[in-house]
Design a protein around this motif. Sequence first.
Motif, short mmCIF file in Angstrom:
data_model
loop_
_atom_site.label_atom_id
_atom_site.label_comp_id
_atom_site.label_asym_id
_atom_site.label_seq_id
_atom_site.Cartn_x
_atom_site.Cartn_y
_atom_site.Cartn_z
N SER A 1 70.63 87.91 41.67
CA SER A 1 70.24 88.43 40.37
C SER A 1 69.37 89.69 40.54
CB SER A 1 69.46 87.36 39.61
OG SER A 1 68.98 87.86 38.39
N LEU A 2 69.72 90.74 39.80
CA LEU A 2 69.03 92.03 39.78
C LEU A 2 69.12 92.77 41.11
CD1 LEU A 2 65.81 91.04 37.77
CD2 LEU A 2 67.98 91.94 36.91
N GLU A 3 70.05 92.38 41.97
CA GLU A 3 70.22 93.04 43.27
C GLU A 3 71.28 94.12 43.15
OE1 GLU A 3 71.46 92.04 47.92
OE2 GLU A 3 71.56 90.49 46.38
N SER A 4 71.09 95.23 43.89
CA SER A 4 72.07 96.31 43.98
C SER A 4 72.53 96.45 45.42
CB SER A 4 71.48 97.64 43.51
OG SER A 4 71.11 97.58 42.15
N LYS A 5 73.78 96.88 45.58
CA LYS A 5 74.29 97.09 46.93
C LYS A 5 75.17 98.33 46.95
CE LYS A 5 76.51 94.95 50.88
NZ LYS A 5 76.98 93.71 51.50
N PRO A 6 74.85 99.30 47.82
CA PRO A 6 75.70 100.49 47.97
C PRO A 6 76.64 100.32 49.18
CG PRO A 6 73.56 100.93 48.92
CD PRO A 6 73.54 99.49 48.46
N ILE A 7 77.82 100.87 49.07
CA ILE A 7 78.76 100.93 50.19
C ILE A 7 79.37 102.33 50.19
CG2 ILE A 7 79.30 98.46 50.36
CD1 ILE A 7 81.70 98.92 48.62
N GLU A 8 79.80 102.75 51.38
CA GLU A 8 80.37 104.09 51.49
C GLU A 8 81.75 104.04 52.15
OE1 GLU A 8 77.63 106.58 53.57
OE2 GLU A 8 76.21 106.68 51.89
N MET A 9 82.55 105.00 51.75
CA MET A 9 83.86 105.20 52.39
C MET A 9 84.03 106.70 52.63
SD MET A 9 86.50 104.68 49.18
CE MET A 9 87.81 105.53 50.05
N LYS A 10 84.45 107.05 53.87
CA LYS A 10 84.60 108.45 54.25
C LYS A 10 85.90 108.62 55.02
CE LYS A 10 79.57 109.01 54.70
NZ LYS A 10 78.46 109.31 55.65
N TYR A 11 86.54 109.77 54.81
CA TYR A 11 87.78 110.06 55.52
C TYR A 11 87.99 111.56 55.57
CZ TYR A 11 89.68 110.57 50.81
OH TYR A 11 89.90 110.98 49.52
N SER A 12 88.91 111.94 56.44
CA SER A 12 89.26 113.37 56.55
C SER A 12 90.77 113.52 56.57
CB SER A 12 88.66 113.98 57.82
OG SER A 12 89.27 113.41 58.97
N ILE A 13 91.23 114.70 56.15
CA ILE A 13 92.67 115.01 56.14
C ILE A 13 92.86 116.36 56.83
CG2 ILE A 13 94.73 115.37 54.73
CD1 ILE A 13 93.45 113.76 52.53
N LYS A 14 93.72 116.40 57.86
CA LYS A 14 94.03 117.65 58.57
C LYS A 14 95.49 118.00 58.33
CE LYS A 14 94.38 117.82 63.07
NZ LYS A 14 94.00 117.85 64.53
N TYR A 15 95.74 119.28 57.99
CA TYR A 15 97.10 119.69 57.65
C TYR A 15 97.22 121.19 57.91
CZ TYR A 15 94.66 121.12 53.39
OH TYR A 15 93.77 121.68 52.51
N PRO A 16 98.45 121.73 58.02
CA PRO A 16 98.63 123.17 58.27
C PRO A 16 97.93 124.00 57.19
CG PRO A 16 100.70 122.01 58.61
CD PRO A 16 99.74 121.02 58.02
N LYS A 17 97.24 125.07 57.66
CA LYS A 17 96.43 125.86 56.74
C LYS A 17 97.24 126.65 55.72
CE LYS A 17 96.00 129.84 59.86
NZ LYS A 17 95.05 130.71 60.60
N ASP A 18 98.54 126.85 55.99
CA ASP A 18 99.37 127.57 55.04
C ASP A 18 100.02 126.63 54.01
OD1 ASP A 18 100.94 126.33 56.92
OD2 ASP A 18 102.48 127.90 56.95
N LYS A 19 99.63 125.39 54.03
CA LYS A 19 100.18 124.40 53.09
C LYS A 19 99.08 123.91 52.16
CE LYS A 19 104.32 124.08 55.08
NZ LYS A 19 105.58 124.45 54.40
N LYS A 20 99.52 123.30 51.09
CA LYS A 20 98.61 122.63 50.17
C LYS A 20 98.97 121.14 50.10
CE LYS A 20 97.58 126.55 47.14
NZ LYS A 20 97.58 127.04 45.72
N ILE A 21 97.96 120.32 49.96
CA ILE A 21 98.22 118.88 49.86
C ILE A 21 97.97 118.43 48.42
CG2 ILE A 21 97.69 118.35 52.26
CD1 ILE A 21 94.93 117.43 51.34
N GLU A 22 98.63 117.37 48.08
CA GLU A 22 98.50 116.80 46.75
C GLU A 22 97.90 115.40 46.87
OE1 GLU A 22 101.29 115.69 42.86
OE2 GLU A 22 102.12 116.79 44.57
N LEU A 23 96.71 115.24 46.30
CA LEU A 23 96.02 113.95 46.36
C LEU A 23 96.08 113.26 45.00
CD1 LEU A 23 92.87 114.81 48.50
CD2 LEU A 23 94.79 113.38 49.16
#
Length: 535
Positions: free
Chosen positions: A513-535
Motif C-alpha cells: 500500500s502506497l508503494e511505488s516501483k520504477p522499472i526501465e527498459m533500454k535498447y538500441s537500433i543500428k541500421y544503414p545511415k542512408d536508410k530510414k526506419i519505421e517504428l
Amino acid sequence: MMKKLALLIGSIFLCSGTFATENEIKIPSKIKEVTVFQKGAQIYKTGSVFVEQGVTDLLITDLPRNINQQSIQVKGFGNFTILSVNYQLNYLKSQKDSKQIKTLKDSLEMLKFTKKDTENKIETYKAEETILLANKSIGGDQSGVSITALKEAMNYFHVKLNEIKSKELELNGSLSKINESITRIQNQLNSLQSKLNNPTSEVLVKVLAKERTKAVLDLRYVIYNAGWTPEYDLRAIDIAEPVQLNYKAKVYQSSGEDWEDVRLTISTGNPQISGVKPEIYPWYVSFYEPPQVVSRGYAPKAKMAVVYDEMEIVELDEEEEAVAEVSYFEATTNQTNVEFNIDIPYSVPSDGKAYTVQINEFNLDAHYTYYTAPKLKESAFLLAQITGWEQYNLLAGSANIFFEGTYVGNSTIDPQTANDTLNLSLGRDEAIVVSRTKIKDFESQRLIGLNKKETFGYKIEVRNNKNATISIIIDDQFPISTNKDIEVEQIEKSGAKFNETTGKLSWEFELKSLESKPIEMKYSIKYPKDKKIEL
C-alpha cells in the motif's frame, strides 16, 4: 330400387358421422412443464375427463401448428385402453389471443369510447356556439339599446365565445392524440394477429373403457420456435472475496401458446442436432479424367447421391393398456447434456421476446491481479483468474461484470477456448497509477562508419494508492528486426521475462500500500545511415 339403396347407404354414413360426433370429447389441458433446449422446447400438458363405457375419441385442441409430429408422446392413466393416437390440423380454428393481444384490445376499446365521448363534447360546444351567434341581436327593430346594456352584452358574447373556442381547441387536441394512440395500437394488433391466422393442431386419442371412468392423459411434444441463450453476471465485492457468478438463461418462444406459471427445465441439449454417429465409407482413388466436351453445348448431368435418414413408422395395431406410452419416436438420452430444474414457476408469453430465468448461483475461487500495458494505455486493469469453473457446465455467452457494486462492462465467457484458469477483466482501477516516460538523457543518435545507431530508453513507474498489497503484471516490448541490415540490441530489461520470438517483456511483482516501483527498459537500433526506419 337403386334410389332406395343410395338412400340406405347415405343413412348409414350419416349415422356413422353422428355416432362419431356424439362420442368425441374435447379434453381441457394445461401446460405443466416445459423443457427448454438451446433450440427448441418439449412441452408437457395434462388433462382429465370422464369417459363412458365403450369407444370414445378424446380431442386435445388448441395446440401449436409447428409441432414436430414425430415427437408426440401420449400416456394414459386410468381404467381404460388407448387404441390409437392421431395428429391433425384444424384450419377452421385459429390460435387463441395472447395476454398481450387481449390487453391491446381492451386498450383499443377504451380509447374508442374516449374518442366518442370527446367527439360528443365537441358537438355540444359547436351547438352552443351556433345558438349564441343566432341570438346576437340586441333590442327590437324600432328601439335602440343603451350604451351600458350594449357593453354588457358585448362582454358576455366575448367571454362566452372565447370559452367555447378554447374548449373546442383543447378537445380537438385531445382527439388528435387519441387518434394517434388508436392508430399505433391498431398497427400493433394487426402485426400480432397476422401471426395468429395460422391453423391450430389437435391430437385425437381413441380410448376404450369397460365402464364409466376418469381418464387422465399426459401429452408431450417438441416445438422448434423456442430456445434459450446463456448470460452471466459476475460480481466481485473486493479483491479479498471470491467471485459470485449468476448463471442465467434468456428464454424466448413464439409457439402461439403462452407458458403460464409452468415448471421450467433448462437443458443444454439441442434436439435439432442428429444424435446418430457418423459412418466412414470406403474412399476410392482413381486416375483423373477430364470432362467430355458435348457438341450440343452442355455437359451431361452428374449423378447425385442422396442420403435419407432412416425413420421408423409405428402403427398401433393392437390394443394397448392406458399406462403404456404411445409414442411416435424413441427418445434417447445424451449423457453429455445437462439439465437445470427451476423450482420457481415462470411465465413466458408467446411474443418472441427474451425473458430472464435464474439458473444457479456459484462462488468461484479467484486470484486477483492487476495488468497494465503502459505503451498502449497508462491504466491498470483488475483481472480475476478464476479456477474450478469447469464443474459448472458453462456455455459460451456474454457476461455482465460488476466490481464493488458498480457495473464495469461486458465480457465473454467461452469455455471452449479457456484453459484451467478463466481470466476475466474487471475494468480499470484509478487507484493504481501508471506512467511511461522517455529517458531523455539516455536517448542518442550517432554515426558508426556506414551505419547509424539510435538508443532509446523508457521509465515505467507504478504506484499503489490502495490500502492493501496488490499483485501486478506489466507488459511492454522490444522491437524485432525483419531485415538483416537492422540490428536491435536489448540493453536493459530490469529483470523482465523476455520472449525473443515476440519481443515481449513481462514483469510481475507485488506492491504494498502506497508503494511505488520504477522499472526501465533500454535498447538500441543500428541500421544503414542512408536508410530510414519505421517504428
